[in-house]
Design an enzyme around this catalytic site. Structure first.
Site, PDB file in Angstrom:
ATOM      1  N   ASP A   1      -1.117  12.762  -0.886  1.00  0.00           N
ATOM      2  CA  ASP A   1      -1.422  12.603   0.543  1.00  0.00           C
ATOM      3  C   ASP A   1      -1.632  11.145   0.952  1.00  0.00           C
ATOM      4  OD1 ASP A   1      -1.208  15.267   0.787  1.00  0.00           O
ATOM      5  OD2 ASP A   1      -3.363  15.685   0.846  1.00  0.00           O
TER       6      ASP A   1
ATOM      7  N   ILE B   1      -8.943 -10.006  -0.303  1.00  0.00           N
ATOM      8  CA  ILE B   1      -8.118  -9.403  -1.347  1.00  0.00           C
ATOM      9  C   ILE B   1      -7.280 -10.454  -2.077  1.00  0.00           C
ATOM     10  CG2 ILE B   1      -8.035  -7.194  -0.113  1.00  0.00           C
ATOM     11  CD1 ILE B   1      -4.984  -7.789   0.273  1.00  0.00           C
TER      12      ILE B   1
ATOM     13  N   LYS C   1       7.640  -1.048  -3.232  1.00  0.00           N
ATOM     14  CA  LYS C   1       6.628  -0.021  -2.947  1.00  0.00           C
ATOM     15  C   LYS C   1       7.121   1.046  -1.968  1.00  0.00           C
ATOM     16  CE  LYS C   1       2.439  -2.621  -4.032  1.00  0.00           C
ATOM     17  NZ  LYS C   1       1.103  -2.962  -3.569  1.00  0.00           N
TER      18      LYS C   1
ATOM     19  N   GLY D   1     -11.061 -10.834  -4.719  1.00  0.00           N
ATOM     20  CA  GLY D   1      -9.856 -10.011  -4.826  1.00  0.00           C
ATOM     21  C   GLY D   1      -9.550  -9.453  -6.207  1.00  0.00           C
TER      22      GLY D   1
ATOM     23  N   SER E   1       2.586 -10.798 -13.476  1.00  0.00           N
ATOM     24  CA  SER E   1       1.727  -9.619 -13.310  1.00  0.00           C
ATOM     25  C   SER E   1       0.606  -9.584 -14.356  1.00  0.00           C
ATOM     26  CB  SER E   1       2.567  -8.346 -13.431  1.00  0.00           C
ATOM     27  OG  SER E   1       1.722  -7.227 -13.445  1.00  0.00           O
TER      28      SER E   1
END
Ligand code: ATR
Length: 280
Positions: free
Chosen positions: A78, A221, A66, A244, A15
């Site tokens: 939202d 991406i 996720k 990306g 990461s």
């Protein structure tokens, strides 16, 4: 004491979020630390309550959690609710709230690179792919008010499901990959959201860009490699390209904003990130 943040996932070894957020702390003058928190899927259910009860101020969520994180949170904002996935968790009035910064991060990154993208709402957009990444991006582009946001995907059913996010139901046509290929010159902005072309399969491409309109914007991406086969072809055909790592940077910037209320200046960080990704 330093404010604690981190990213949960499995694996999280590669990461880039720790590097990005440590730079944000420096820029914002915050005493913070950001750790990689690898959680074995077998221990996820025990670990998450411990994490939430601890001294962490907020965290990012990556693959494969996720969606799995959602039942542990008190509330979703939202966007995260519409997308059905969370990549950022923050504490608000004692409650753990889930956000999704991918789509808005994407839109901010493309507007930063090409300010004319949103200057008039007359662009025709084509999204390639209909998976998790496409969901966030589609939602954010719908929110911009763009009039045409078509979706091309290998599996038509997934694209049809994605298009149900458009409550107006008049902005999206579904195309096969072949139809997209044949009608590419109809689009101003083309966004590739699948993992096709990602290392170690850099020779793969989802479709040919032969019919691309000159001066179109092509976005990918995928950031490994930094310039995918698709983007190379786009450049050869005279298109403007959007890479990306810019989305990576801006989704992190928006997460940082949710946690701290601060909008850090990311100018120059794209070049630094590029150097890290190229192993320089
Ligand atoms: P992510 O969360 O990264 O978006 P995903 O939800 O598994 O991952 O979605 C993957 C997307 O890439 C889908 O649009 C998928 O197409 P299908 O819906 O037809 O599966 C697309 N994809 C992945 N590999 C592909 C391939 N070899 N050719 C065409 N499309 C591919």
């Amino acid at each position: 004491m330093a404010e604690r943040y981190g990213v949960i996932g499995f694996p999280v070894g590669h990461s880039l979020s720790p590097w990005i957020h440590e730079r944000f702390f420096q820029k914002a003058g915050i005493n913070g630390e950001y750790q990689k928190i690898a959680i074995d899927p077998k221990r996820f259910k025990q670990k998450i309550p411990q994490l939430l009860a601890g001294d962490i101020s907020g965290f990012n969520v990556t693959v494969p959690y996720k969606e799995a994180i959602i039942p542990f949170l008190d509330k979703l904002d939202d966007d995260a609710a519409a997308i059905g996935a969370v990549n950022t968790v923050a504490k608000r009035d004692g409650m753990w709230v889930g956000y999704n910064t991918d789509g808005i991060g994407f839109v901010r990154s493309i507007v930063t690179a090409f300010p004319d993208v949103l200057d008039k709402l007359d662009k025709k957009v084509l999204i390639l792919g209909a998976g998790g990444a496409a969901r966030g991006i589609y939602a954010a582009i719908l929110a911009t008010g763009m009039p045409v946001i078509d979706i091309a995907n290998r599996t038509k059913e997934s694209a049809v499901k994605l298009a149900q996010m458009d409550t107006r139901m008049d902005r999206t046509s579904i195309l096969s990959l072949q139809e997209a290929c044949d009608n590419l010159d109809a689009y101003d902005v083309i966004i590739h959201t699948t993992s096709v072309g990602m290392e170690p399969n850099g020779d793969e491409e989802l479709l040919s860009l032969e019919k691309l309109r000159e001066n179109a914007i092509v976005s990918d991406i995928v950031y490994k490699p930094l310039k995918t086969k698709l983007l190379k072809q786009a450049e050869r055909n005279g298109a403007r390209i959007h890479q990306g790592h810019l989305m990576l940077l801006h989704q992190a910037r928006y997460a940082f904003e949710i946690w701290t209320g601060l909008q850090v200046d990311v100018q120059g960080m794209d070049v630094e990130l590029q150097a890290i990704l190229e192993g320089r």
